[in-house]
Design a protein around this motif. Structure first.
Motif, PDB file in Angstrom:
ATOM      1  N   ASN A 137       0.843  -1.189   0.000  1.00 61.62           N
ATOM      2  CA  ASN A 137       0.000   0.000   0.000  1.00 61.62           C
ATOM      3  C   ASN A 137       0.877   1.236   0.000  1.00 61.62           C
ATOM      4  OD1 ASN A 137      -2.108   1.786   0.235  1.00 61.62           O
ATOM      5  ND2 ASN A 137      -2.461   1.399   2.410  1.00 61.62           N
ATOM      6  N   PHE A 138       1.052   1.819  -1.154  1.00 61.72           N
ATOM      7  CA  PHE A 138       1.854   3.030  -1.282  1.00 61.72           C
ATOM      8  C   PHE A 138       0.929   4.226  -1.057  1.00 61.72           C
ATOM      9  CE2 PHE A 138       3.919  -0.284  -3.624  1.00 61.72           C
ATOM     10  CZ  PHE A 138       5.272  -0.113  -3.342  1.00 61.72           C
ATOM     11  N   ASN A 139       0.905   4.700   0.182  1.00 68.38           N
ATOM     12  CA  ASN A 139      -0.080   5.696   0.584  1.00 68.38           C
ATOM     13  C   ASN A 139       0.134   7.056  -0.060  1.00 68.38           C
ATOM     14  OD1 ASN A 139      -1.477   3.947   2.404  1.00 68.38           O
ATOM     15  ND2 ASN A 139       0.199   4.190   3.863  1.00 68.38           N
ATOM     16  N   ASP A 140       1.388   7.442  -0.234  1.00 68.17           N
ATOM     17  CA  ASP A 140       1.697   8.760  -0.781  1.00 68.17           C
ATOM     18  C   ASP A 140       1.943   8.624  -2.278  1.00 68.17           C
ATOM     19  OD1 ASP A 140       2.604  11.269  -1.445  1.00 68.17           O
ATOM     20  OD2 ASP A 140       3.952  11.447   0.268  1.00 68.17           O
ATOM     21  N   LYS A 141       1.032   9.127  -3.080  1.00 72.15           N
ATOM     22  CA  LYS A 141       1.169   9.005  -4.531  1.00 72.15           C
ATOM     23  C   LYS A 141       2.336   9.813  -5.074  1.00 72.15           C
ATOM     24  CE  LYS A 141      -3.733   8.127  -5.450  1.00 72.15           C
ATOM     25  NZ  LYS A 141      -4.931   8.585  -6.205  1.00 72.15           N
ATOM     26  N   ASN A 142       2.771  10.802  -4.320  1.00 72.25           N
ATOM     27  CA  ASN A 142       3.814  11.705  -4.784  1.00 72.25           C
ATOM     28  C   ASN A 142       5.206  11.231  -4.379  1.00 72.25           C
ATOM     29  OD1 ASN A 142       5.216  14.791  -4.177  1.00 72.25           O
ATOM     30  ND2 ASN A 142       4.267  14.372  -6.144  1.00 72.25           N
ATOM     31  N   GLN A 143       5.289  10.207  -3.505  1.00 71.86           N
ATOM     32  CA  GLN A 143       6.592   9.780  -2.997  1.00 71.86           C
ATOM     33  C   GLN A 143       6.568   8.304  -2.607  1.00 71.86           C
ATOM     34  OE1 GLN A 143       9.211  12.390  -0.510  1.00 71.86           O
ATOM     35  NE2 GLN A 143       8.676  10.971   1.105  1.00 71.86           N
ATOM     36  N   ILE A 144       7.601   7.588  -3.015  1.00 72.53           N
ATOM     37  CA  ILE A 144       7.787   6.208  -2.592  1.00 72.53           C
ATOM     38  C   ILE A 144       8.670   6.221  -1.351  1.00 72.53           C
ATOM     39  CG2 ILE A 144       8.855   4.002  -3.182  1.00 72.53           C
ATOM     40  CD1 ILE A 144       8.096   4.591  -6.108  1.00 72.53           C
ATOM     41  N   ASP A 145       8.142   5.719  -0.235  1.00 67.05           N
ATOM     42  CA  ASP A 145       8.882   5.690   1.026  1.00 67.05           C
ATOM     43  C   ASP A 145       9.374   4.274   1.271  1.00 67.05           C
ATOM     44  OD1 ASP A 145       8.676   8.400   2.452  1.00 67.05           O
ATOM     45  OD2 ASP A 145       6.621   8.054   1.775  1.00 67.05           O
ATOM     46  N   LEU A 146      10.662   4.084   1.056  1.00 69.54           N
ATOM     47  CA  LEU A 146      11.276   2.771   1.198  1.00 69.54           C
ATOM     48  C   LEU A 146      12.006   2.697   2.532  1.00 69.54           C
ATOM     49  CD1 LEU A 146      11.612   0.273  -0.732  1.00 69.54           C
ATOM     50  CD2 LEU A 146      13.921   1.134  -1.159  1.00 69.54           C
ATOM     51  N   VAL A 147      11.881   1.572   3.219  1.00 74.31           N
ATOM     52  CA  VAL A 147      12.596   1.339   4.476  1.00 74.31           C
ATOM     53  C   VAL A 147      13.727   0.356   4.210  1.00 74.31           C
ATOM     54  CG1 VAL A 147      12.462   0.396   6.806  1.00 74.31           C
ATOM     55  CG2 VAL A 147      10.583   1.788   5.905  1.00 74.31           C
ATOM     56  N   MET A 148      14.915   0.700   4.678  1.00 71.89           N
ATOM     57  CA  MET A 148      16.068  -0.195   4.615  1.00 71.89           C
ATOM     58  C   MET A 148      16.490  -0.507   6.044  1.00 71.89           C
ATOM     59  SD  MET A 148      19.844   0.525   3.019  1.00 71.89           S
ATOM     60  CE  MET A 148      21.064  -0.792   2.879  1.00 71.89           C
TER      61      MET A 148
END
Length: 229
Positions: free
Chosen positions: A180-191
């Protein structure tokens, strides 16, 4: 008011407007560096199994970014090579913003064989970035350096330079994330780097500097350390 001052002020406002418009019209790729639930910082102590360690260097390549939207359309970034350095990382633009819901993202950790043998490159692939093995050719896909009391080395240092572009030691790995990519303007990736060190016994393995079986194992583990925010 001085005409030059008025001109400067209007130019400044125009620049701000362009910047704001670019922010609105762009899709950004952001990485949140973590150690379990903590924010990952350089030169800070973290505990992994029985090891206490700290990182001094964390750099790696993200390439071949592809985005799938829920309406079945795709976006594939051209010349897709991004050098990520935790020390000065800023979210980067990967495409024009589309008002569509992202369903899936695919990207590679590392650089493909074509880039490795293509000779002089610029930008993020510039050889001056310290991510190229001049002695054997080819890029380092991920560079992790730090220290731990478990390492019986000079200054208790460990160094992992993961790379290789010739089979059977081809180190680039593909990450495929649905969610679920909530922010259409930004991909928030966790490393979450703690997951990588769960696979390493620093008292036994503290240096990987060439392609080979150990480097391939760590390359495999990198596929497990990424998720979405």
């Amino acid at each position: 008011m001085n005409k030059k001052l008025i001109y400067f002020f209007l130019s400044f406002l125009f620049s701000l407007n362009l910047w704001a418009q670019k922010e609105k019209d762009s899709l950004f790729f952001k990485i949140h560096f973590k150690w379990k639930t903590e924010t990952l910082d350089l030169n800070k102590n973290y505990i992994s199994k029985s090891d206490t360690l700290q990182l001094n260097v964390l750099k790696f390549y993200i390439s071949g970014i592809e985005i799938k939207y829920n309406n079945g359309t795709f976006y594939r970034e051209k010349n897709s090579y991004h050098l990520v350095d935790i020390e000065n990382f800023k979210p980067f633009t990967i495409s024009k913003f589309e008002n569509k819901t992202i369903e899936n993202i695919v990207f590679n950790i590392g650089v493909d064989s074509t880039a490795c043998v293509s000779g002089a490159n610029g930008g993020d692939l510039d050889l001056q970035n310290g991510m190229y093995w001049a002695w054997q050719s080819g890029y380092i896909n991920m560079k992790i350096e730090g220290k731990s009391n478990s390492c019986k080395t000079r200054k208790n240092q460990f160094q992992f330079h993961i790379g290789g572009y010739i089979e059977p030691n081809y180190a680039r790995r593909t990450i495929n994330i649905n969610g679920n990519f909530n922010d259409k303007n930004q991909i928030d990736l966790v490393m979450d780097l703690s997951k990588l060190f769960e696979e390493i016994n620093l008292s036994e393995i503290n240096s990987i500097m060439i392609p080979g079986e150990k480097a391939m194992h760590l390359a495999d583990v990198t596929t497990k350390i990424f998720s979405i925010e």
